[in-house]
Design a protein around this motif. Sequence first.
Motif, PDB file in Angstrom:
ATOM      1  N   ARG A 125       0.865  -1.182   0.000  1.00 38.37           N
ATOM      2  CA  ARG A 125       0.000   0.000   0.000  1.00 38.37           C
ATOM      3  C   ARG A 125       0.897   1.225   0.000  1.00 38.37           C
ATOM      4  O   ARG A 125       1.774   1.361   0.844  1.00 38.37           O
ATOM      5  CB  ARG A 125      -0.918   0.012   1.223  1.00 38.37           C
ATOM      6  N   TRP A 136      -3.141   0.508  -3.920  1.00 35.34           N
ATOM      7  CA  TRP A 136      -2.625  -0.829  -3.660  1.00 35.34           C
ATOM      8  C   TRP A 136      -1.794  -1.287  -4.849  1.00 35.34           C
ATOM      9  O   TRP A 136      -2.200  -1.129  -5.995  1.00 35.34           O
ATOM     10  CB  TRP A 136      -3.774  -1.798  -3.423  1.00 35.34           C
ATOM     11  N   THR A 138      -0.284  -4.659  -6.366  1.00 36.50           N
ATOM     12  CA  THR A 138      -0.337  -6.112  -6.300  1.00 36.50           C
ATOM     13  C   THR A 138       0.618  -6.696  -7.323  1.00 36.50           C
ATOM     14  O   THR A 138       1.105  -5.996  -8.223  1.00 36.50           O
ATOM     15  CB  THR A 138      -1.761  -6.624  -6.568  1.00 36.50           C
ATOM     16  N   ASP A 148      -8.649   1.103  -3.686  1.00 29.75           N
ATOM     17  CA  ASP A 148      -7.867   2.326  -3.547  1.00 29.75           C
ATOM     18  C   ASP A 148      -8.706   3.376  -2.820  1.00 29.75           C
ATOM     19  O   ASP A 148      -9.934   3.375  -2.910  1.00 29.75           O
ATOM     20  CB  ASP A 148      -7.443   2.861  -4.922  1.00 29.75           C
TER      21      ASP A 148
END
Length: 212
Positions: A125, A136, A138, A148
């Motif tokens: 984050r 975020w 990933t 978000d």
Amino acid sequence: MKWKGWIGGVLLVMMLFGTLGCGKKRGPVTGGMVDGPGMMYTPEDQSPFAGKWQSRDGSIVMEVESSDPFENSRIQVFVDGEPDFQADMWVYQTGSVKLTQEHKRILMTGTFSGLTFNHKENAFRIRYSDDSGLKWLTRDGAACSEEDVSFSYEPQTPPPAAWSCPACHAENEGGCCTSCGMEKPLICEACGWQPANEKIPAYCPECGLRLK
């Protein structure tokens, strides 16, 4: 010859005490790494963080290079394809992220001011420097359950309360009746009660809110 034997015995006792730590039992220090004078921490495997992490829209990309599972990773952050920030990184089991440069702790600079890791979501984050929101990151932009967040500091003006004109019974929202032009009467902001005549009580008879 007796004194030679006595000296040899003393030396043997000294060697034994030196080996055993003056008779105190000490457990072996294993699995620890030095993190400053007198400090130890348990090494945490950094290999799961190697690779590319990015926002869902692909505008933010963080590349993580890890040469050894128990050593700092090297990160480089790109925004819209342009280099924005780079540093050495260590991710802890708590989710906090330590950023260093030449073994000295540093803060993020440029577009972002903060970076944490969520082990449950398996995602980083990242926080914008202007405190406008969080995104975020990933692995390869994969989906995660967290959304978000964008912060808005614009003052939110509540919509005007609707009121019924006591003269013509028209429903209004402004300060005057759109049907007959009568000025909006006093209305309790809590429950909507309004007086039937010009005499206004100090407290609302319905909910007890102070009116004047």
